[in-house]
Design an enzyme around this catalytic site. Structure first.
Site, PDB file in Angstrom:
ATOM      1  N   LYS A 197       1.020  -1.035  -0.282  1.00 36.22           N
ATOM      2  CA  LYS A 197      -0.086   0.113  -0.104  1.00 36.22           C
ATOM      3  C   LYS A 197       0.828   0.951  -0.043  1.00 36.22           C
ATOM      4  CE  LYS A 197      -2.145  -0.643   3.695  1.00 36.22           C
ATOM      5  NZ  LYS A 197      -1.844  -1.295   4.342  1.00 36.22           N
ATOM      6  N   ARG A 204     -10.568   2.357   8.609  1.00 36.22           N
ATOM      7  CA  ARG A 204      -9.694   1.069   8.812  1.00 36.22           C
ATOM      8  C   ARG A 204     -10.942   0.363  10.419  1.00 36.22           C
ATOM      9  NH1 ARG A 204      -3.765   0.767   9.190  1.00 36.22           N
ATOM     10  NH2 ARG A 204      -2.842  -1.101   9.579  1.00 36.22           N
ATOM     11  N   ARG A 244      11.129  -7.902   6.142  1.00 36.36           N
ATOM     12  CA  ARG A 244      10.794  -6.723   5.777  1.00 36.36           C
ATOM     13  C   ARG A 244      11.787  -5.824   7.293  1.00 36.36           C
ATOM     14  NH1 ARG A 244       5.261  -2.835   5.960  1.00 36.36           N
ATOM     15  NH2 ARG A 244       5.461  -3.081   8.293  1.00 36.36           N
ATOM     16  N   ARG A 296      10.414  -4.157  12.814  1.00 36.82           N
ATOM     17  CA  ARG A 296       9.687  -4.040  13.859  1.00 36.82           C
ATOM     18  C   ARG A 296       8.288  -4.855  14.620  1.00 36.82           C
ATOM     19  NH1 ARG A 296       5.359  -0.643   9.740  1.00 36.82           N
ATOM     20  NH2 ARG A 296       4.201  -1.454  11.324  1.00 36.82           N
ATOM     21  N   ARG A 336      -2.272  -9.084  12.949  1.00 39.04           N
ATOM     22  CA  ARG A 336      -2.335  -8.204  12.533  1.00 39.04           C
ATOM     23  C   ARG A 336      -3.838  -8.769  10.619  1.00 39.04           C
ATOM     24  NH1 ARG A 336       2.812  -5.871  10.560  1.00 39.04           N
ATOM     25  NH2 ARG A 336       1.217  -3.584  10.310  1.00 39.04           N
TER      26      ARG A 336
HETATM   27  P1  AMP Z   1       0.267   0.309   9.705  1.00 32.91           P
HETATM   28  O1  AMP Z   1       1.583   0.880   9.625  1.00 32.91           O
HETATM   29  O2  AMP Z   1      -0.634   0.768   8.609  1.00 32.91           O
HETATM   30  O3  AMP Z   1       0.166  -1.428   9.314  1.00 32.91           O
HETATM   31  O4  AMP Z   1      -0.091   0.173  10.987  1.00 32.91           O
HETATM   32  C1  AMP Z   1       1.028  -0.054  12.165  1.00 32.91           C
HETATM   33  C2  AMP Z   1      -0.208  -0.341  13.621  1.00 32.91           C
HETATM   34  O5  AMP Z   1      -0.899   1.285  13.553  1.00 32.91           O
HETATM   35  C3  AMP Z   1      -1.682  -0.494  13.253  1.00 32.91           C
HETATM   36  O6  AMP Z   1      -1.118  -2.018  13.458  1.00 32.91           O
HETATM   37  C4  AMP Z   1      -2.333  -0.184  14.293  1.00 32.91           C
HETATM   38  O7  AMP Z   1      -2.332  -0.618  15.436  1.00 32.91           O
HETATM   39  C5  AMP Z   1      -2.286   1.850  14.427  1.00 32.91           C
HETATM   40  N1  AMP Z   1      -2.613   1.421  12.936  1.00 32.91           N
HETATM   41  C6  AMP Z   1      -2.390   2.557  12.103  1.00 32.91           C
HETATM   42  N2  AMP Z   1      -3.396   2.768  11.205  1.00 32.91           N
HETATM   43  C7  AMP Z   1      -4.521   2.903  11.677  1.00 32.91           C
HETATM   44  C8  AMP Z   1      -5.707   3.282  12.215  1.00 32.91           C
HETATM   45  N3  AMP Z   1      -6.504   3.644  10.894  1.00 32.91           N
HETATM   46  N4  AMP Z   1      -6.664   2.537  13.062  1.00 32.91           N
HETATM   47  C9  AMP Z   1      -5.796   2.014  13.868  1.00 32.91           C
HETATM   48  N5  AMP Z   1      -5.086   2.161  14.089  1.00 32.91           N
HETATM   49  C10 AMP Z   1      -4.393   2.052  13.137  1.00 32.91           C
END
Ligand code: AMP
Length: 213
Positions: A13, A88, A127, A160, A171
């Site tokens: 993404k 989300r 990653r 991470r 996740r």
């Molecule tokens: P990502 O890098 O987009 O996979 O986000 C990493 C983590 O950030 C996710 O697993 C959530 O814990 C948090 N996160 C990111 N965006 C959101 C969102 N829109 N709503 C809730 N949690 C989020």
């Protein structure tokens, strides 16, 4: 162009969002990066968000909606924006509708990246991320020039916490439970465009140009 990126974690993404950003000169709003920044800076909501992020859960809507609302109020979005990682949840999609209505604009595309669970787990466990500038590497397909070091800023790369295999599976589950409702909602609005997550990096530029026109 006002785009929402959807797709499981690790599906590409973010990579797509940045290519689109360069192609059309519009900013990317990445909630994951914004939240990780807040965690690093130990702000009040950063400290609260960390607990959820470390275990792979979604951060509460009240926090995320607040940071997106603030960001969407900035003046650099006149030509459009790309939302990466938001909305989300249904509550977040409602909040986004509200924000857009106030600005008197509508979404133009919801770009949905399609990729198998097996491929996602393979990608995320290999990653490596830069904790300082957020650049992403992959041990096989995009290794840094110097092992363990960010090409861009020289910081030490990390795996991470939420890219460990057990957390990745969780996740994915969280993603599936919440996001299909959103896709259905955007499909009904005729906004969803699929993009194959397996397309090689050097073909992405042309692929996205064709998709978005
Ligand atoms: P990502 O890098 O987009 O996979 O986000 C990493 C983590 O950030 C996710 O697993 C959530 O814990 C948090 N996160 C990111 N965006 C959101 C969102 N829109 N709503 C809730 N949690 C989020």
């Amino acid at each position: 162009m006002r785009i929402v990126m959807m797709g499981p974690p690790g599906s590409g993404k973010g990579t797509r969002a940045h290519i689109i950003s360069e192609l059309y000169g519009i900013p990317v709003i990445t909630t994951g990066d914004m939240l990780r920044g807040a965690v690093r800076e130990k702000t009040e909501y950063g400290l609260e968000a960390k607990v959820y992020m470390d275990r792979g859960d979604l951060v509460p809507d009240s926090i995320v909606n607040g940071i997106v609302k603030d960001r969407m109020g900035k003046p650099d979005l006149a030509k459009g924006f790309i939302l990466d990682g938001f909305p989300r949840s249904v509550n977040q999609a409602d909040a986004l509708d509200e924000i857009l209505k106030k600005k008197d604009v509508e979404l133009t595309h919801v770009l949905s990246v399609v990729l198998s669970d097996k491929e996602i787990i393979e990608r995320l466990s290999k990653r490596r991320s830069c904790p300082d500038c957020n650049e992403i590497y992959h041990l096989v397909s995009k290794p840094p020039k110097k092992e363990g070091i960010c090409d861009k800023c020289g910081a030490k790369l990390i795996l991470r916490k939420d890219d460990k295999k057990t957390v990745i599976r969780y996740r994915l589950l969280v993603y599936k439970e919440t996001t299909h409702q959103l896709l259905e909602r955007y499909e009904k609005m005729g906004l969803v465009v699929d993009t194959d997550g397996e397309i090689p990096f050097d073909e992405l530029h042309d692929h996205l140009k064709k998709l978005l026109g």
